[in-house]
Each structure stands twice: as C-alpha cells, then as structure tokens.
Design a protein around this motif. Structure first.
Motif, PDB file in Angstrom:
ATOM      1  N   GLN A  29       0.852  -1.192   0.000  1.00 34.71           N
ATOM      2  CA  GLN A  29       0.000   0.000   0.000  1.00 34.71           C
ATOM      3  C   GLN A  29       0.890   1.245   0.000  1.00 34.71           C
ATOM      4  O   GLN A  29       1.722   1.416   0.861  1.00 34.71           O
ATOM      5  N   PRO A  30       0.755   2.112  -1.018  1.00 36.26           N
ATOM      6  CA  PRO A  30       1.606   3.298  -1.052  1.00 36.26           C
ATOM      7  C   PRO A  30       1.292   4.242   0.109  1.00 36.26           C
ATOM      8  O   PRO A  30       0.164   4.299   0.591  1.00 36.26           O
ATOM      9  N   SER A  31       2.309   4.970   0.529  1.00 36.26           N
ATOM     10  CA  SER A  31       2.137   5.916   1.631  1.00 36.26           C
ATOM     11  C   SER A  31       1.266   7.086   1.171  1.00 36.26           C
ATOM     12  O   SER A  31       1.079   7.309  -0.026  1.00 36.26           O
ATOM     13  N   LEU A  32       0.766   7.848   2.134  1.00 35.49           N
ATOM     14  CA  LEU A  32      -0.023   9.037   1.823  1.00 35.49           C
ATOM     15  C   LEU A  32       0.821  10.002   0.993  1.00 35.49           C
ATOM     16  O   LEU A  32       0.338  10.597   0.033  1.00 35.49           O
ATOM     17  N   PHE A 159      -3.460  19.018  10.888  1.00 32.56           N
ATOM     18  CA  PHE A 159      -4.636  18.172  11.077  1.00 32.56           C
ATOM     19  C   PHE A 159      -4.771  17.744  12.530  1.00 32.56           C
ATOM     20  O   PHE A 159      -3.816  17.825  13.305  1.00 32.56           O
ATOM     21  N   ALA A 160      -5.946  17.254  12.887  1.00 30.48           N
ATOM     22  CA  ALA A 160      -6.206  16.752  14.235  1.00 30.48           C
ATOM     23  C   ALA A 160      -5.267  15.585  14.558  1.00 30.48           C
ATOM     24  O   ALA A 160      -4.794  14.882  13.660  1.00 30.48           O
ATOM     25  N   LEU A 164      -3.923  11.717  10.167  1.00 35.14           N
ATOM     26  CA  LEU A 164      -3.224  11.207   8.983  1.00 35.14           C
ATOM     27  C   LEU A 164      -2.933   9.710   9.051  1.00 35.14           C
ATOM     28  O   LEU A 164      -2.647   9.093   8.030  1.00 35.14           O
ATOM     29  N   ASP A 165      -3.029   9.115  10.244  1.00 35.88           N
ATOM     30  CA  ASP A 165      -2.797   7.673  10.374  1.00 35.88           C
ATOM     31  C   ASP A 165      -3.828   6.859   9.603  1.00 35.88           C
ATOM     32  O   ASP A 165      -3.529   5.779   9.103  1.00 35.88           O
ATOM     33  N   THR A 166      -5.045   7.365   9.508  1.00 31.23           N
ATOM     34  CA  THR A 166      -6.121   6.609   8.864  1.00 31.23           C
ATOM     35  C   THR A 166      -6.797   7.364   7.726  1.00 31.23           C
ATOM     36  O   THR A 166      -7.708   6.837   7.098  1.00 31.23           O
ATOM     37  N   ALA A 167      -6.349   8.577   7.444  1.00 30.64           N
ATOM     38  CA  ALA A 167      -7.006   9.407   6.429  1.00 30.64           C
ATOM     39  C   ALA A 167      -6.820   8.840   5.027  1.00 30.64           C
ATOM     40  O   ALA A 167      -5.765   8.320   4.689  1.00 30.64           O
TER      41      ALA A 167
END
Length: 184
Positions: A29-32, A159-160, A164-167
């Motif tokens: 899975q590619p990173s954000l 961001f909160a 970003l861990d699950t966005a």
C-alpha cells in the motif's frame, strides 16, 4: 475420512492464500506522501546569476484563500532584514494564520491574492505531527507579471491528532482544496 482431510487441507490452503494476499496488499500500500505525489507534481527550481528560476514546471495551483503571506526570494542585490526564507502560513480548523514575525521583519513581504497561481517546489507529509507542508513559489508567467518576483510561501496544513494515520487521500485533498487547488 480421506475426503474430510482433503477438504480440510484445501480450506486451510485457501485461507493461507487469502491471508498472504491480504498481508502482501498491506505491505505494498503506497504511503499518503506517495499517493499525494501523483496529484501534486513538484517543480524543479534553481538559482543562477539572474536569480530564481523554475527549471522544470510541475503542478500549478490556484489560491482560493486570501491571507497567505509570501516573501521575495533573496537575490544578489536584495537586502533582507531577517528572514531569508519563505513565510510560514498555517491552515488549521478552517482558519489560515501567518507567523507574526514574517510580515514585520522581511522586506518585500506581501499577502497573496485569491486567484494567484503558484508552483509547488516541495511538499512533505509528516504523519507523526499530523502535518502536510507545501513550499510554493509564485508562477510569474501564469499570473502575467510584468516584472518577475517569484514570491515564496510555505503553507502548513495542521490536522487533528492521529488524523493522517487513517485518512484517505481524498480527505486530505478536500482540506488542501480549501486553500488552493490544481489548475485545470
């Protein structure tokens, strides 16, 4: 009895293959950061005796919000009082703010206008601090500037905690699009 053993073995093999496939997909899975790089191509820039130049154009973004403070890049004949870097602007909870020291300590700083076009010269996703940071430089040619200025700005999307861990990339892009979006 052999039929039951064969069925059980077949079921276990299928389950192992499914588990392995899921594990492999998770690993690939590619990173954000990688996913956003497909949407925002970074421009390559450089400085020569003539000053700052875009060597290879990337994505041009159009500002949707006013209130982004930018500074002129230091040049061979420019005098900077203090900050020889771009101004830090932060977008958090729908509000845009600029570092107070930027506007008061840098000659040539100014607020950018809605509709101005900028190149992305760098961006970074920092999942630990839940921030996405863009370095921008004015696209003088796109804005019809009669005199090159190459105003620079940094926009930090804050961001909160743990967002970003699950966005999903689309959620992050929705926030970025409140400030600027790619020119089509």
């Amino acid at each position: 009895m052999n039929r039951i053993k064969l069925r059980t073995a077949a079921v276990l093999i299928v389950l192992a293959a499914i588990a392995n496939s899921a594990f492999t997909q998770d690993q690939s899975q590619p990173s954000l950061q990688d996913q956003l790089q497909t949407m925002y191509k970074v421009s390559r820039a450089g400085v020569d005796s003539g000053g700052f130049k875009i060597l290879e154009a990337g994505t041009v973004v159009v500002l949707k919000k006013t209130g982004i403070m930018a500074t002129e890049p230091p040049g061979a004949h420019k005098f900077m009082i203090k900050l020889p870097k771009a101004c830090d602007n932060t977008f958090k909870n729908g509000n845009l703010s600029v570092s107070r020291t930027c506007s008061t300590t840098t000659i040539g700083s100014r607020f950018l206008n809605q509709g101005e076009k900028m190149y992305i010269t760098k961006f970074e996703v920092n999942q630990k601090s839940d921030k996405v940071t863009f370095d921008l430089v004015e696209c003088d040619q796109c804005n019809g500037a009669s005199k090159p200025s190459s105003m620079k700005a940094i926009v930090v999307f804050d961001f909160a905690n743990k967002f970003l861990d699950t966005a999903e990339p689309g959620q992050v892009v929705d926030v970025i699009n409140q400030v600027f979006q790619p020119q089509h």
